[in-house]
Design a protein around this motif. Structure first.
Motif, mmCIF file in Angstrom:
data_model
loop_
_atom_site.group_PDB
_atom_site.id
_atom_site.type_symbol
_atom_site.label_atom_id
_atom_site.label_comp_id
_atom_site.label_asym_id
_atom_site.label_seq_id
_atom_site.Cartn_x
_atom_site.Cartn_y
_atom_site.Cartn_z
ATOM 1 N N VAL A 357 0.838 -1.201 0.000
ATOM 2 C CA VAL A 357 0.000 0.000 0.000
ATOM 3 C C VAL A 357 0.874 1.253 0.000
ATOM 4 O O VAL A 357 0.633 2.202 -0.761
ATOM 5 N N LYS A 358 1.893 1.290 0.848
ATOM 6 C CA LYS A 358 2.788 2.452 0.907
ATOM 7 C C LYS A 358 3.460 2.696 -0.441
ATOM 8 O O LYS A 358 3.538 3.828 -0.934
ATOM 9 N N ALA A 359 3.953 1.610 -1.046
ATOM 10 C CA ALA A 359 4.665 1.738 -2.317
ATOM 11 C C ALA A 359 3.739 2.239 -3.425
ATOM 12 O O ALA A 359 4.124 3.090 -4.239
ATOM 13 N N TYR A 360 2.513 1.735 -3.434
ATOM 14 C CA TYR A 360 1.589 2.160 -4.488
ATOM 15 C C TYR A 360 1.111 3.589 -4.246
ATOM 16 O O TYR A 360 0.954 4.377 -5.184
ATOM 17 N N ALA A 361 0.889 3.950 -2.975
ATOM 18 C CA ALA A 361 0.461 5.314 -2.655
ATOM 19 C C ALA A 361 1.512 6.320 -3.078
ATOM 20 O O ALA A 361 1.192 7.442 -3.506
ATOM 21 N N ALA A 362 2.798 5.928 -2.985
ATOM 22 C CA ALA A 362 3.887 6.853 -3.320
ATOM 23 C C ALA A 362 3.899 7.225 -4.795
ATOM 24 O O ALA A 362 4.362 8.321 -5.152
ATOM 25 N N ILE A 363 3.406 6.343 -5.670
ATOM 26 C CA ILE A 363 3.421 6.642 -7.111
ATOM 27 C C ILE A 363 2.118 7.270 -7.604
ATOM 28 O O ILE A 363 2.046 7.723 -8.747
ATOM 29 N N LEU A 364 1.094 7.324 -6.743
ATOM 30 C CA LEU A 364 -0.186 7.890 -7.186
ATOM 31 C C LEU A 364 -0.085 9.346 -7.634
ATOM 32 O O LEU A 364 -0.691 9.726 -8.641
ATOM 33 N N PRO A 365 0.678 10.241 -6.945
ATOM 34 C CA PRO A 365 0.770 11.624 -7.415
ATOM 35 C C PRO A 365 1.371 11.745 -8.821
ATOM 36 O O PRO A 365 1.095 12.719 -9.523
ATOM 37 N N ASN A 366 2.188 10.773 -9.224
ATOM 38 C CA ASN A 366 2.727 10.799 -10.586
ATOM 39 C C ASN A 366 1.654 10.463 -11.617
ATOM 40 O O ASN A 366 1.691 10.954 -12.749
ATOM 41 N N LEU A 367 0.730 9.605 -11.223
ATOM 42 C CA LEU A 367 -0.355 9.222 -12.129
ATOM 43 C C LEU A 367 -1.492 10.233 -12.101
ATOM 44 O O LEU A 367 -2.118 10.515 -13.128
ATOM 45 N N PHE A 368 -1.781 10.761 -10.916
ATOM 46 C CA PHE A 368 -2.869 11.730 -10.734
ATOM 47 C C PHE A 368 -2.301 12.929 -9.980
ATOM 48 O O PHE A 368 -2.219 12.908 -8.743
ATOM 49 N N PRO A 369 -1.876 13.988 -10.710
ATOM 50 C CA PRO A 369 -1.136 15.106 -10.102
ATOM 51 C C PRO A 369 -1.829 15.780 -8.922
ATOM 52 O O PRO A 369 -1.170 16.343 -8.053
ATOM 53 N N GLN A 370 -3.163 15.747 -8.867
ATOM 54 C CA GLN A 370 -3.872 16.417 -7.777
ATOM 55 C C GLN A 370 -3.995 15.535 -6.526
ATOM 56 O O GLN A 370 -4.566 15.959 -5.524
ATOM 57 N N THR A 371 -3.461 14.325 -6.585
ATOM 58 C CA THR A 371 -3.588 13.399 -5.458
ATOM 59 C C THR A 371 -2.669 13.795 -4.303
ATOM 60 O O THR A 371 -1.521 14.153 -4.516
ATOM 61 N N GLN A 372 -3.197 13.709 -3.107
ATOM 62 C CA GLN A 372 -2.417 13.988 -1.902
ATOM 63 C C GLN A 372 -2.300 12.717 -1.072
ATOM 64 O O GLN A 372 -3.293 12.022 -0.844
ATOM 65 N N VAL A 373 -1.066 12.417 -0.653
ATOM 66 C CA VAL A 373 -0.805 11.249 0.189
ATOM 67 C C VAL A 373 -0.238 11.732 1.511
ATOM 68 O O VAL A 373 0.730 12.511 1.529
ATOM 69 N N LYS A 374 -0.836 11.299 2.607
ATOM 70 C CA LYS A 374 -0.403 11.774 3.925
ATOM 71 C C LYS A 374 -0.229 10.586 4.871
ATOM 72 O O LYS A 374 -1.118 9.730 4.962
ATOM 73 N N ASP A 375 0.926 10.561 5.560
ATOM 74 C CA ASP A 375 1.178 9.549 6.591
ATOM 75 C C ASP A 375 0.941 10.161 7.964
ATOM 76 O O ASP A 375 1.481 11.231 8.271
ATOM 77 N N THR A 376 0.141 9.507 8.759
ATOM 78 C CA THR A 376 -0.093 9.957 10.131
ATOM 79 C C THR A 376 0.021 8.765 11.065
ATOM 80 O O THR A 376 0.086 7.608 10.623
ATOM 81 N N THR A 377 0.044 9.051 12.354
ATOM 82 C CA THR A 377 0.098 7.983 13.351
ATOM 83 C C THR A 377 -1.029 8.180 14.355
ATOM 84 O O THR A 377 -1.210 9.272 14.895
ATOM 85 N N ILE A 378 -1.781 7.117 14.559
ATOM 86 C CA ILE A 378 -2.849 7.122 15.553
ATOM 87 C C ILE A 378 -2.470 6.118 16.625
ATOM 88 O O ILE A 378 -2.443 4.906 16.368
ATOM 89 N N GLY A 379 -2.122 6.633 17.803
ATOM 90 C CA GLY A 379 -1.568 5.755 18.829
ATOM 91 C C GLY A 379 -0.233 5.247 18.352
ATOM 92 O O GLY A 379 0.687 6.015 18.074
ATOM 93 N N LYS A 380 -0.120 3.926 18.173
ATOM 94 C CA LYS A 380 1.097 3.340 17.624
ATOM 95 C C LYS A 380 0.901 2.822 16.208
ATOM 96 O O LYS A 380 1.768 2.132 15.671
ATOM 97 N N THR A 381 -0.239 3.167 15.606
ATOM 98 C CA THR A 381 -0.573 2.634 14.285
ATOM 99 C C THR A 381 -0.342 3.679 13.202
ATOM 100 O O THR A 381 -0.845 4.798 13.300
ATOM 101 N N GLN A 382 0.408 3.316 12.175
ATOM 102 C CA GLN A 382 0.635 4.212 11.048
ATOM 103 C C GLN A 382 -0.551 4.127 10.102
ATOM 104 O O GLN A 382 -1.025 3.043 9.770
ATOM 105 N N VAL A 383 -1.033 5.296 9.660
ATOM 106 C CA VAL A 383 -2.181 5.382 8.760
ATOM 107 C C VAL A 383 -1.766 6.123 7.504
ATOM 108 O O VAL A 383 -1.174 7.201 7.580
ATOM 109 N N ILE A 384 -2.065 5.556 6.350
ATOM 110 C CA ILE A 384 -1.791 6.193 5.064
ATOM 111 C C ILE A 384 -3.108 6.720 4.518
ATOM 112 O O ILE A 384 -4.073 5.961 4.352
ATOM 113 N N GLY A 385 -3.162 8.043 4.249
ATOM 114 C CA GLY A 385 -4.366 8.663 3.717
ATOM 115 C C GLY A 385 -4.142 9.139 2.291
ATOM 116 O O GLY A 385 -3.116 9.742 1.984
ATOM 117 N N VAL A 386 -5.093 8.848 1.419
ATOM 118 C CA VAL A 386 -5.029 9.269 0.012
ATOM 119 C C VAL A 386 -6.305 10.020 -0.304
ATOM 120 O O VAL A 386 -7.405 9.559 0.002
#
Length: 476
Positions: A357-386
């Motif tokens: 998921v992380k690897a694919y999210a990283a290339i999404l802005p190249n495919l869709f320029p308006q896409t925003q990818v954000k990494d956050t942490t909730i407690g001890k859990t890393q969350v990837i937001g697209v």
């Protein structure tokens, strides 16, 4: 012989002749042909109508049937309704006929039918033939013939069937073993029916939409589906039971091949009032099926996604299907609350799945320029937001041995705070392969397509040999 004696004899002969004519009318199951594509029977429509009218489902029943028809049905001492669909002479089309064994309520039921059609703009003109009154009705460019006589009412889109409403079929429905077996199995049903699926697929194959529907049927793995049988029963004033049985020879293919073995029936940790579903699935099989479906619908886009995944697989040194998703059975849970959806996906390697998921999210802005990818942490859990660029919003996190996917970052955070991973019981311990609950169900009801509140629907799916069985209970 006196004049009075002759008069009495003539009257008696008339009465005897009338009784003989009435007795000669065969039951509706002997009038309907066994060649039906599908049929639906209400064995005692009058009793069912009376019970439904006294239950919390009265509004649903009244949305389907006009009030005058309900009054007429409730006024009948006994009333059987049989509806059937048959192959039309026109390729890909079906003809429909409804027989109503009305008895003394025949005039009231016939009048209700004609008024109902008239309220929808139908034009009428009656004639008599073979002991029947036939009323051809022009409705939206199609002729529907209402028939009545000898205690029987109904309508048909095929005038020849309307004319034979009192005539025994050379190959009647009640000679069909499938009809007889279903009647024996559903003696307490308020409604029961059957679809002869090979006949249905044959009709679909002759339609103008065959090139669209036949490949879809095959991709779903339903091309060998033999029959669909249904029954329903009013349990009490607040609940209705519904059962659907699909007869499908094994081995199952495509979508159905992605179903896993039975799972324990446990309550998932979901918000109060949320609709939810849980299922036993083989994630790798399901992904492969979805990829095949997508390649048929959007080949260029699917090829692009596949190319990107091939590159990620090479970089990670692992395969998405074999190593991350896995083909062994897992339990998946999905729920929806206030429009937000959360999916809890058991996979072979949730941590590796998170890397994909992380690897694919990283290339999404190249495919869709308006896409925003954000990494956050909730407690001890890393969350990837697209979000943005026509993608998302999607939030993804790894929790223990499951992958969490949600359409709402807020709901995902609430989910993480609400529960920790729960170890399931052993797969195969019970009969159910899927189950769920919908606390607020609404359906569109023909012919006017009103939205009607059905109530709470709990459902369960089980598999037995060559049958897939869906049981549902509706409560209001």
């Amino acid at each position: 012989m006196t004049a009075n004696a002759r008069r009495r004899m003539i009257i008696a002969m008339h009465i005897l002749f009338a009784l003989m004519v009435v007795a000669a009318a065969p039951p509706v199951a002997q009038v309907a042909d066994a060649e039906a594509i599908a049929w639906l029977e209400l064995p005692q429509a009058n009793a069912s109508a009376e019970a439904l009218a006294q239950s919390r489902f009265a509004d649903l029943f009244e949305a389907v049937f006009p009030k005058r028809m309900l009054r007429a049905l409730k006024g009948a001492t006994k009333s059987q309704v049989l509806a059937a669909a048959f192959k039309s002479a026109s390729p890909g089309e079906a003809e429909a006929t409804v027989w109503i064994e009305a008895g003394k309520a025949e005039p009231a039921i016939t009048a209700a039918l004609v008024d109902w059609l008239g309220a929808m703009g139908a034009k009428q003109a009656s004639r008599s033939a073979g002991g029947l009154t036939l009323t051809p009705v022009q409705l939206r460019g199609r002729v529907i013939t209402v028939f009545s006589g000898q205690g029987r009412s109904g309508w048909s889109t095929q005038v020849q069937r309307a004319e034979r409403a009192l005539t025994r079929s050379p190959a009647p429905l009640d000679d069909d073993p499938a009809y007889v077996q279903l009647l024996r199995r559903t003696t307490k049903a308020d409604a029961r029916g059957r679809i002869n699926v090979p006949r249905l697929w044959g009709m679909v194959a002759r339609s103008q939409q065959a090139s669209k529907w036949i490949p879809m049927i095959e991709r779903l793995g339903l091309e060998h589906l033999a029959a669909v049988e249904v029954q329903s029963r009013l349990l009490d004033k607040t609940s209705v039971a519904l059962e659907v049985q699909l007869t499908l020879p094994r081995p199952w293919r495509h979508l159905l091949a992605s179903l896993g073995p039975p799972i324990a029936h446990t309550e998932p940790a979901v918000p109060k009032g949320a609709r939810y579903a849980r299922a036993s699935v083989r994630p790798g099989y399901l992904w492969s099926w979805l990829e095949r479906m997508a390649s048929d619908k959007a080949p260029m886009e699917t090829a692009l996604v596949r190319a990107q995944l091939d590159g990620i697989e090479k970089r990670l040194g692992s395969k998405l299907v074999e190593d991350a998703l896995g083909e062994d059975p897992q339990v998946w849970t999905v729920y929806q609350k206030a429009g937000a959806v959360v999916v809890e996906m058991g996979v072979k390697d949730a941590t590796l799945m998170g890397e994909f998921v992380k690897a694919y999210a990283a290339i999404l802005p190249n495919l869709f320029p308006q896409t925003q990818v954000k990494d956050t942490t909730i407690g001890k859990t890393q969350v990837i937001g697209v979000s943005g660029g026509g993608v998302g919003p999607i939030s993804v996190a790894v929790l223990g041995d499951v992958l969490l996917v949600s359409s709402s970052a807020m709901e995902l955070e609430a989910h993480l705070g609400r529960r920790q991973p729960v170890k399931e019981g052993p797969l195969g311990s019970e009969r159910l392969i899927a189950y769920g609950n919908n606390p607020d169900t609404k359906i569109q009801v023909p012919p006017l397509w009103h939205a009607v509140d059905v109530g709470v629907v709990g459902w369960r799916v089980s598999a037995e040999s060559d049958r897939l069985i869906v049981d549902a209970t509706v409560r209001k």
